[in-house]
Design an enzyme around this catalytic site. Structure first.
Site, PDB file in Angstrom:
ATOM      1  N   ASP A  27       0.859  -1.286  -0.174  1.00 39.68           N
ATOM      2  CA  ASP A  27       0.081  -0.043  -0.032  1.00 39.68           C
ATOM      3  C   ASP A  27       0.761   1.313  -0.068  1.00 39.68           C
ATOM      4  OD1 ASP A  27      -2.337   1.784   0.188  1.00 39.68           O
ATOM      5  OD2 ASP A  27      -2.534   1.372   2.251  1.00 39.68           O
ATOM      6  N   CYS A  81      -2.828   4.213  -5.097  1.00 39.87           N
ATOM      7  CA  CYS A  81      -3.880   5.502  -4.957  1.00 39.87           C
ATOM      8  C   CYS A  81      -3.413   6.460  -5.895  1.00 39.87           C
ATOM      9  CB  CYS A  81      -3.525   6.134  -3.578  1.00 39.87           C
ATOM     10  SG  CYS A  81      -2.043   6.451  -2.717  1.00 39.87           S
TER      11      CYS A  81
END
Ligand code: SAH
Length: 395
Positions: A299, A339
């Site tokens: 992440d 993201c």
């Protein structure tokens, strides 16, 4: 009323309700709007399209908020917008139901409020302004939020560089009510997380990963889990609570790891180790040490802010996956989060597929996920889609 007149053949995106009017689309401005003033956007034919707020200092000269000619962008209008945003989170998603709730209250373009993002953490809220027009109306936003959410205080967080982008003088600080304490403890799916509203990354916590953490936790029972780019330990602590055999959280930031340790303690979870390291270096060290994991979560932060940085970002994702495949057990689960808005869902799947093929592994995508529903996507503004999360099984 000031009027912004578009060049011929430039009106289509705005009839389709895209909220950003760039300088290049504008033919001329009639009247002399000051920064933040309300303007009417009209086509080259003179036909009304929308109402917005003007800011010549920004690349986005006009941000649009209403497509109704009779609707002024006054305090009552913005209050209605906030009420609609709150209604989604409260009445539909029920995110305010539990104790010490945490959720995104308003998400900029996705809630028709280009330039305003609001997060709630228990008794406090944070606001981020990325548009001068809304920032100059901030006192009213603060009071409305305090009333609608029943919070004790609202705190302004500013992103680096935003002052320059918008010609905006704005600093972190209390907007209204009481100052939040250094540690606000929120509850997410029954786990407690300490959030520092004034110093933490972003606005203190990554709310967008709430459902993805729960989805990964479902697969984690009895498994060895590596939570890479762990920040305050979200994925790792969910996994451990779900019965993961071991969990290792890796992050380059000591304050982040301290928060993660604190969160393990708040939930009475042991069996989690914390490594302060660069993830790329850490993965290499794990390979050298012959370590294996059943579940690896990747992440990373945003790797590209503009198109020029995109090739390097793609390369970064490829490298992470190449390393992860070396560490993943024969029958393992890989969680890829991204993201970086400029990397589309299709591009991400191509990167993952290429790295798997190179590693001579079969990869099945089990779930194609996005952010939790309090981070919606405006159909008229695809730029509000940013977070991807692929859960894959790797043979
Ligand atoms: N998974 C987290 C959010 C991660 S945010 C959650 O669920 O809350 C990204 C994190 O990556 C930040 O904490 C940042 O400190 C860390 N980071 C950025 N670059 C890094 C690197 N090269 N190595 C290790 N950590 C890094």
């Amino acid at each position: 009323m000031h009027t912004v007149i578009l060049k011929p053949k430039h009106a289509l995106p705005f009839y389709a309700r895209h909220p950003w009017v760039f300088n290049g689309a504008i033919d001329r401005v009639e009247g002399s709007p000051a920064p933040g003033d309300e303007v009417e956007l009209v086509a080259s034919t003179g036909q009304f399209i929308a109402r917005g707020l003007y800011n010549a200092a920004s690349k986005i000269n006009v941000r649009l908020y209403s497509w109704d000619a009779d609707q002024p962008l006054d305090a009552a209008f913005f209050r209605k917008k906030l009420e609609a945003a709150v209604r989604l989170r409260h009445d539909w998603l029920k995110l305010n139901a539990g104790p010490n709730p945490a959720y995104r209250v308003a998400f900029s373009e996705a809630d028709g409020l280009s330039g305003l993002t609001v997060d709630r953490y228990g008794d406090y809220a944070t606001v981020q302004f990325t548009a001068l027009g809304l920032a100059s109306r901030r006192a009213a936003f603060g009071e409305v939020l305090r009333e609608l959410l029943g919070v004790k205080g609202v705190y302004v967080r500013t992103e680096k560089g935003i002052g320059q982008l918008e010609g905006l003088e704005l600093h972190d600080g209390l907007l209204c009510g009481e100052m939040p304490p250094a540690e606000v403890v929120i509850e997410e799916n029954g786990l407690r997380f300490a959030v520092n509203l004034t110093e933490g990354q972003k606005t203190g916590y990554y709310l967008d990963q709430r459902d993805n953490r729960a989805a990964v936790a479902k697969l984690a029972g009895g498994r060895r889990v590596l939570d890479a780019f762990s920040y305050s330990g979200g994925f790792g602590l969910y996994a451990r609570r779900a019965g993961a055999a071991e969990v290792e959280c890796v992050d380059a930031s000591e304050p982040a790891l301290n928060l993660a340790r604190r969160n393990a303690e708040l939930n009475g979870l042991d069996g989690v180790t914390f490594a302060r390291n660069d993830v790329f270096g850490h993965l290499d060290q794990c390979v050298s040490a012959g370590r294996k994991f059943d579940v690896i979560v990747l992440d990373p932060p945003k790797f590209a802010r503009n198109r020029a940085a995109l090739p390097a970002a793609v390369q970064g994702y490829r490298k992470l996956h190449q390393q992860a495949f070396k560490l993943l057990e024969r029958d393992g689960v890989l969680v890829t989060c991204c993201c970086t808005g400029l990397i589309t869902p299709v591009m991400l799947e191509e990167i993952v597929a290429a790295a798997a093929a190179e590693a001579r592994r079969d990869l099945q995508i089990l779930e194609r996920r996005g952010p939790a529903a309090d981070h919606p996507v405006a159909a008229s503004c695809r730029e509000s889609a940013y977070l991807k999360c692929l859960i894959s099984r790797v043979e």
